[in-house]
Design an enzyme around this catalytic site. Structure first.
Site, mmCIF file in Angstrom:
data_model
loop_
_atom_site.group_PDB
_atom_site.id
_atom_site.type_symbol
_atom_site.label_atom_id
_atom_site.label_comp_id
_atom_site.label_asym_id
_atom_site.label_seq_id
_atom_site.Cartn_x
_atom_site.Cartn_y
_atom_site.Cartn_z
ATOM 1 C CB CYS A 1 10.010 26.034 -3.551
ATOM 2 S SG CYS A 1 9.181 25.098 -4.858
ATOM 3 C CG HIS B 1 10.403 31.800 -4.827
ATOM 4 N ND1 HIS B 1 11.231 30.776 -4.459
ATOM 5 C CD2 HIS B 1 9.270 31.215 -5.308
ATOM 6 C CE1 HIS B 1 10.640 29.610 -4.698
ATOM 7 N NE2 HIS B 1 9.452 29.857 -5.211
ATOM 8 C CD GLU C 1 9.778 36.938 -5.090
ATOM 9 O OE1 GLU C 1 10.797 37.005 -4.386
ATOM 10 O OE2 GLU C 1 9.655 36.133 -6.033
ATOM 11 C CE LYS D 1 13.581 29.441 -7.676
ATOM 12 N NZ LYS D 1 13.854 30.466 -6.636
ATOM 13 C CG HIS E 1 11.968 26.325 -8.924
ATOM 14 N ND1 HIS E 1 12.644 26.333 -7.724
ATOM 15 C CD2 HIS E 1 10.647 26.483 -8.606
ATOM 16 C CE1 HIS E 1 11.786 26.482 -6.736
ATOM 17 N NE2 HIS E 1 10.565 26.578 -7.247
ATOM 18 C CG PHE F 1 3.541 23.778 -4.663
ATOM 19 C CD1 PHE F 1 3.502 25.038 -5.238
ATOM 20 C CD2 PHE F 1 3.476 22.678 -5.509
ATOM 21 C CE1 PHE F 1 3.402 25.218 -6.604
ATOM 22 C CE2 PHE F 1 3.381 22.833 -6.884
ATOM 23 C CZ PHE F 1 3.347 24.098 -7.437
#
Length: 440
Positions: free
Chosen positions: A185, A325, A336, A362, A367, A426
């Site tokens: 991502c 994010h 976050e 998002k 996403h 990830f």
């Protein structure tokens, strides 16, 4: 080679690096579930509209009815005739088609004619977390059901993660740097950082940069669903993506592409280009802890933000807005917020009168994995240019531990000069980009 200079007493001084060249944005294009252009996408963000819907049965039907997840951020009724010829379509994965469409809009928007540019000083960097996964699944099905001779000869050039970057370079004759980032991502964030570096160092004058993803496929939906990473709010698709809300139960898969034209400032001025914003900072780090779970205290994310601020020569209190994010996963949102509170302190804490605003778009577009940072750059750019902060929709029951103004439900008008864009992926990958309203 740099040689030491000497002061008035003859003492050697460290060589001085040349001042980095300034990087500006002169064009943008997008294809998302919110709209088939960058303006349409931004309008939906500004208005707080969701693009999440139930996906159709094909190509999921052959695998039975046992689908825990039936929602996604899909681009529906896409007409590609304006940017991909029918004879070429069969040679391209959907991810590359989306990338070519976004690049077509960005180049037109920038008003740049690459035939008039030095091709060796123009390049492209495009991120994708998964690349041509639709092609991989199609090829495997052909191999399994029809045999090896029925696998398409276009399989490899379609599935490559670098296929979009290569095809964009070919289309516009860009002979400078051309590469692809695949850091889950964080892919688009790394692409921006790379592209900024080429221009800052003087290697290039123009870069096409962004991210693409088309992973609404049976394998991807099944795999992420098995990880319990996806929302199962199938009966309320528009409410499924709910970052920072206590009822969040996972992210919503989306597809899309966003491409930007970055230029060296004086090059843009020389051709009379409209300048939309200036890219001023980039930071990236790794959690080095777990292959999928974020550092629970957000240490890696905090380092990324600190290093981006250092790169931009800014202090935390100079940031007006963060595009988070904010995936809508329990662990990710927790980490976050912890990182932001650590880096920004009282400037972020709503209870202390902090002025920092943060939202997750998002909540509206889902996403899009490796493309997410590029799609969200549309929100960042317009926040700085228009003074409008897009909202976090579906934030009905905010987690009380999240002591930040998360711009719930409706967009907010406020003068904005500096914007931060976070993307975390990830593998523990963290990227942070900072742009500034262009003021000459």
């Amino acid at each position: 080679m740099d040689h030491p200079s000497h002061d008035a007493r003859g003492a050697a001084q460290a060589p001085q690096r040349p001042q980095a060249r300034r990087v500006v944005v002169t064009g943008l294009g997008a294809l998302t579930c919110l709209g088939k252009s960058a303006p349409e996408t931004w309008e939906a963000m500004r208005e707080g509209r969701s693009g999440i819907s139930q996906f159709g049965r094909e190509p999921f039907a052959p695998y039975g009815e046992d689908w825990a997840v039936r929602i996604a951020g899909q681009i529906k009724d896409l007409d590609i005739s304006g940017f991909v010829a029918p004879k070429d379509a069969k040679k391209l994965d959907r991810s590359t088609v989306l990338g070519l469409g976004a690049a077509h809009e960005a180049v037109a928007h920038a008003g740049i004619d690459f035939a008039r540019e030095d091709p060796e000083r123009c390049g492209v960097v495009i991120g994708s977390g998964i690349g041509g996964i639709e092609t991989i699944e199609t090829g495997l099905n052909a191999l399994t059901n029809k045999g090896p001779t029925r696998v398409s000869p276009f399989t490899v050039p379609r599935l490559m993660v670098n296929a979009t970057a290569g095809n964009v370079s070919i289309r516009y004759g860009l002979q400078g740097p051309a590469s692809a980032h695949a850091t889950a991502c964080a892919s688009a964030g790394h692409a921006f950082g790379d592209a900024m570096g080429y221009i800052r160092r003087g290697d290039c004058d123009v870069m096409l940069v962004g991210g693409v993803e088309a992973a609404i496929t049976p394998l991807c939906i099944a795999a992420f669903s098995s990880m319990k990473a996806l929302s199962t709010r199938n009966n309320e698709p528009e409410k499924a993506s709910r970052p920072f809300d206590r009822g969040r139960d996972g992210f919503v898969m989306a597809e899309g592409a966003a491409i930007f034209v970055l230029e060296e400032l004086e090059h843009a001025r020389a051709r009379g280009a409209t300048i939309y914003a200036e890219m001023v900072g980039f930071g990236n780090s790794c959690d080095a802890g777990h292959i999928t779970a974020p550092d629970p205290e957000g240490n890696g994310a905090a380092r990324s933000m600190k290093w981006a601020l250092r790169d931009a020569g800014l202090t935390p209190d100079q940031v007006d807005y963060i595009n988070a994010h904010g995936t809508s996963t329990p662990l990710g949102d927790d980490a976050e917020v912890a990182a932001v509170l650590r880096v920004f302190g009282g400037h972020a804490r709503r209870s202390s009168g902090g002025r920092l605003l943060m939202s997750s778009t998002k909540s509206m577009h889902g996403h899009a994995l490796g493309a997410s940072g590029a799609i969200e750059m549309i929100a960042c750019l317009h926040a700085a240019r228009d003074g409008v902060i897009p909202p976090t929709i579906n934030l009905d029951d905010p987690d009380p531990a999240f002591d930040i103004d998360l711009v719930a439900h409706e967009s907010r008008e406020r003068p904005v000069k500096v914007v931060m864009n976070n993307t975390f992926g990830f593998g523990g990958h963290n990227t942070t980009l900072i742009l500034r309203r262009f003021e000459g």
